[in-house]
Motif scaffolding. Sequence first.
Motif: not given
Length: 257
Positions: A177-182
């Motif tokens: 899976f792919k995730v993004e952070f901020g």
Amino acid sequence: MNTKRTRIYEGKAKILYEGPEPGTIIVHYKDDATAFNAQKKAVIDGKGVLNNRISELIFTRLNELGMPTHFLKRLNMREQLVREVEIIPLEVVVRNVAAGSLSKRLGLEEGSALPRSIIEFYYKNDQLGDPMVSEEHITAFNWASPQEIDDIMHMAIRINDFLSGLFLGIGIKLVDFKVEFGRLYENDMVRIVLADEISPDCCRLWDIKTQDKLDKDRFRRDMGGLMEAYQEVARRLGLIIEVEQPERSRPKLVKTD
Ligand code: TMP
């Protein structure tokens, strides 16, 4: 009275609007599907509604586990309210089984086990086609600090553990899976939170018994049946209530004498 909302950004699968309060954003899930950096495009009726629900469930559970995320609440069929964050320009991929670009790059058969879970970083840049980068690039170009990379890797592993268990419980293997952070700025504090979405658009999900693909690879690889696959994931997660078919009346014996 209808008031026009302020559109902040339109991406490939979502639109962002200014939220009702400062520091909030409304995320609108579109039905658009793209692959290979938007060279391939289609509109798949109802995809946005399903991704909104699936992502809501996953982010709600992660919030309950104490994982910091941007998610506040779902607003309606297609929209959710999230905290405004400064997106770190990285796509963070976690892999449990060889598939997709890893299989191609290293010549590994799709479906073969990996010695352990592997985390990869890609620089979020459509013009460059999201190239793979290392921690050296990330720190040298100041996309994230060493401490932030550390936080991101710890969170990515926790998310992987949680998601693997969640999907295993409904007969699905989480391949990758792919995730993004901020970065979330609160008063004089800044911390890393999980952002974006988690849905079959950004995961590889294989049925454990049949190995059927229940994710966006059905679109990328022209296999058809994308909505049916996403619906199956939503159904197993308990998001689609099955309506009991009324029992058919049995054939009755007819008296002949
Ligand atoms: P990959 O094998 O094509 O590198 O994909 C790894 C995982 O990341 C897979 O679950 C699909 C997801 N992904 C995205 O969510 N967005 C993308 O742009 C790409 C290339 C992959």
